[in-house]
Design a protein around this motif. Structure first.
Motif, mmCIF file in Angstrom:
data_model
loop_
_atom_site.group_PDB
_atom_site.id
_atom_site.type_symbol
_atom_site.label_atom_id
_atom_site.label_comp_id
_atom_site.label_asym_id
_atom_site.label_seq_id
_atom_site.Cartn_x
_atom_site.Cartn_y
_atom_site.Cartn_z
ATOM 1 N N LEU A 23 0.849 -1.181 0.000
ATOM 2 C CA LEU A 23 0.000 0.000 0.000
ATOM 3 C C LEU A 23 0.886 1.233 0.000
ATOM 4 O O LEU A 23 1.706 1.404 0.896
ATOM 5 C CB LEU A 23 -0.891 -0.025 1.242
ATOM 6 C CG LEU A 23 -1.892 1.076 1.407
ATOM 7 C CD1 LEU A 23 -3.033 0.886 0.424
ATOM 8 C CD2 LEU A 23 -2.428 1.088 2.816
ATOM 9 N N LEU A 24 0.736 2.071 -1.020
ATOM 10 C CA LEU A 24 1.552 3.281 -1.106
ATOM 11 C C LEU A 24 0.826 4.496 -0.548
ATOM 12 O O LEU A 24 1.405 5.262 0.225
ATOM 13 C CB LEU A 24 1.954 3.548 -2.561
ATOM 14 C CG LEU A 24 2.799 2.477 -3.235
ATOM 15 C CD1 LEU A 24 3.046 2.844 -4.677
ATOM 16 C CD2 LEU A 24 4.101 2.272 -2.498
ATOM 17 N N THR A 29 -11.879 9.585 1.367
ATOM 18 C CA THR A 29 -13.206 9.920 0.881
ATOM 19 C C THR A 29 -13.876 8.778 0.131
ATOM 20 O O THR A 29 -15.020 8.443 0.389
ATOM 21 C CB THR A 29 -13.124 11.151 -0.047
ATOM 22 O OG1 THR A 29 -12.404 12.169 0.613
ATOM 23 C CG2 THR A 29 -14.502 11.635 -0.388
ATOM 24 N N MET A 30 -13.182 8.143 -0.797
ATOM 25 C CA MET A 30 -13.803 7.112 -1.621
ATOM 26 C C MET A 30 -13.281 5.712 -1.308
ATOM 27 O O MET A 30 -13.460 4.794 -2.099
ATOM 28 C CB MET A 30 -13.602 7.433 -3.100
ATOM 29 C CG MET A 30 -14.275 8.734 -3.495
ATOM 30 S SD MET A 30 -14.133 9.106 -5.218
ATOM 31 C CE MET A 30 -15.114 7.826 -5.940
ATOM 32 N N ASN A 31 -12.617 5.543 -0.177
ATOM 33 C CA ASN A 31 -12.092 4.253 0.248
ATOM 34 C C ASN A 31 -11.159 3.659 -0.808
ATOM 35 O O ASN A 31 -11.192 2.473 -1.100
ATOM 36 C CB ASN A 31 -13.236 3.274 0.570
ATOM 37 C CG ASN A 31 -12.760 2.099 1.389
ATOM 38 O OD1 ASN A 31 -11.867 2.224 2.207
ATOM 39 N ND2 ASN A 31 -13.349 0.942 1.151
ATOM 40 N N SER A 32 -10.326 4.484 -1.385
ATOM 41 C CA SER A 32 -9.431 4.038 -2.444
ATOM 42 C C SER A 32 -7.993 4.019 -1.943
ATOM 43 O O SER A 32 -7.669 4.582 -0.903
ATOM 44 C CB SER A 32 -9.548 4.956 -3.657
ATOM 45 O OG SER A 32 -9.237 6.274 -3.295
ATOM 46 N N CYS A 33 -7.129 3.359 -2.716
ATOM 47 C CA CYS A 33 -5.717 3.303 -2.365
ATOM 48 C C CYS A 33 -4.881 3.080 -3.617
ATOM 49 O O CYS A 33 -5.374 2.618 -4.640
ATOM 50 C CB CYS A 33 -5.450 2.211 -1.337
ATOM 51 S SG CYS A 33 -5.810 0.552 -1.908
ATOM 52 N N LEU A 34 -3.616 3.407 -3.513
ATOM 53 C CA LEU A 34 -2.645 3.151 -4.562
ATOM 54 C C LEU A 34 -1.785 1.989 -4.098
ATOM 55 O O LEU A 34 -1.194 2.045 -3.014
ATOM 56 C CB LEU A 34 -1.778 4.387 -4.813
ATOM 57 C CG LEU A 34 -0.669 4.245 -5.845
ATOM 58 C CD1 LEU A 34 -1.269 4.031 -7.238
ATOM 59 C CD2 LEU A 34 0.223 5.464 -5.849
ATOM 60 N N VAL A 35 -1.737 0.919 -4.879
ATOM 61 C CA VAL A 35 -0.941 -0.252 -4.519
ATOM 62 C C VAL A 35 0.117 -0.499 -5.581
ATOM 63 O O VAL A 35 -0.053 -0.158 -6.751
ATOM 64 C CB VAL A 35 -1.813 -1.522 -4.338
ATOM 65 C CG1 VAL A 35 -2.762 -1.383 -3.183
ATOM 66 C CG2 VAL A 35 -2.574 -1.859 -5.594
ATOM 67 N N ARG A 36 1.228 -1.114 -5.153
ATOM 68 C CA ARG A 36 2.301 -1.494 -6.068
ATOM 69 C C ARG A 36 2.573 -2.982 -5.891
ATOM 70 O O ARG A 36 2.682 -3.475 -4.768
ATOM 71 C CB ARG A 36 3.567 -0.694 -5.790
ATOM 72 C CG ARG A 36 4.709 -1.081 -6.724
ATOM 73 C CD ARG A 36 5.901 -0.188 -6.631
ATOM 74 N NE ARG A 36 6.306 0.030 -5.245
ATOM 75 C CZ ARG A 36 6.979 1.081 -4.842
ATOM 76 N NH1 ARG A 36 7.336 2.023 -5.667
ATOM 77 N NH2 ARG A 36 7.327 1.191 -3.565
ATOM 78 N N THR A 45 -7.133 1.319 -6.574
ATOM 79 C CA THR A 45 -8.194 0.340 -6.380
ATOM 80 C C THR A 45 -8.920 0.621 -5.070
ATOM 81 O O THR A 45 -8.527 1.493 -4.314
ATOM 82 C CB THR A 45 -7.607 -1.091 -6.394
ATOM 83 O OG1 THR A 45 -8.668 -2.033 -6.405
ATOM 84 C CG2 THR A 45 -6.702 -1.340 -5.207
ATOM 85 N N SER A 46 -9.950 -0.137 -4.825
ATOM 86 C CA SER A 46 -10.672 -0.040 -3.565
ATOM 87 C C SER A 46 -9.840 -0.687 -2.458
ATOM 88 O O SER A 46 -9.134 -1.669 -2.691
ATOM 89 C CB SER A 46 -12.008 -0.760 -3.686
ATOM 90 O OG SER A 46 -12.620 -0.892 -2.425
ATOM 91 N N ARG A 47 -9.957 -0.161 -1.249
ATOM 92 C CA ARG A 47 -9.260 -0.797 -0.126
ATOM 93 C C ARG A 47 -9.889 -2.128 0.229
ATOM 94 O O ARG A 47 -9.261 -2.943 0.902
ATOM 95 C CB ARG A 47 -9.237 0.140 1.074
ATOM 96 C CG ARG A 47 -8.310 1.310 0.842
ATOM 97 C CD ARG A 47 -7.962 2.100 2.066
ATOM 98 N NE ARG A 47 -8.946 2.121 3.111
ATOM 99 C CZ ARG A 47 -9.339 3.203 3.742
ATOM 100 N NH1 ARG A 47 -8.873 4.376 3.396
ATOM 101 N NH2 ARG A 47 -10.205 3.144 4.712
ATOM 102 N N ASN A 48 -11.118 -2.378 -0.225
ATOM 103 C CA ASN A 48 -11.737 -3.687 -0.022
ATOM 104 C C ASN A 48 -11.065 -4.772 -0.853
ATOM 105 O O ASN A 48 -11.268 -5.955 -0.612
ATOM 106 C CB ASN A 48 -13.227 -3.636 -0.372
ATOM 107 C CG ASN A 48 -13.993 -2.746 0.561
ATOM 108 O OD1 ASN A 48 -13.689 -2.659 1.739
ATOM 109 N ND2 ASN A 48 -14.994 -2.070 0.028
ATOM 110 N N ALA A 49 -10.268 -4.378 -1.833
ATOM 111 C CA ALA A 49 -9.625 -5.336 -2.722
ATOM 112 C C ALA A 49 -8.333 -5.912 -2.151
ATOM 113 O O ALA A 49 -7.755 -6.820 -2.736
ATOM 114 C CB ALA A 49 -9.326 -4.674 -4.063
ATOM 115 N N ILE A 50 -7.867 -5.394 -1.022
ATOM 116 C CA ILE A 50 -6.618 -5.906 -0.451
ATOM 117 C C ILE A 50 -6.878 -6.467 0.942
ATOM 118 O O ILE A 50 -7.811 -6.070 1.626
ATOM 119 C CB ILE A 50 -5.520 -4.822 -0.399
ATOM 120 C CG1 ILE A 50 -5.939 -3.643 0.473
ATOM 121 C CG2 ILE A 50 -5.141 -4.379 -1.790
ATOM 122 C CD1 ILE A 50 -4.850 -2.620 0.679
ATOM 123 N N MET A 51 -6.044 -7.422 1.318
ATOM 124 C CA MET A 51 -6.097 -7.982 2.669
ATOM 125 C C MET A 51 -4.670 -8.213 3.140
ATOM 126 O O MET A 51 -3.738 -8.270 2.347
ATOM 127 C CB MET A 51 -6.899 -9.281 2.691
ATOM 128 C CG MET A 51 -6.267 -10.428 1.965
ATOM 129 S SD MET A 51 -7.277 -11.903 2.098
ATOM 130 C CE MET A 51 -6.379 -13.014 1.035
#
Length: 62
Positions: A23-24, A29-36, A45-51
């Protein structure tokens, strides 16, 4: 990026399901994140997409 990545991508978007990522940036606001991913690919993507990476957690308890 030699160390294991702390998250796993859960959704089957762009054939990335089950791949470790980090997680970068986290948005509020929109429950989003930048992942690498390990290969350097980044996506928003959505933060619901990662665990959390369970394999990494099990390793730290030993």
């Amino acid at each position: 990026m030699g160390e294991p990545l702390p998250y796993v991508y859960r959704w089957n978007r762009q054939d990335r399901k089950g791949q470790p990522c980090e997680l970068l940036i986290r948005g509020k606001t929109m429950n989003s994140c930048l992942v690498r991913f390990a290969d350097g690919y980044t996506m928003v993507t959505s933060r619901n997409a990662i665990m959390k990476n369970k394999a990494l957690a099990e390793r730290s308890t030993e």
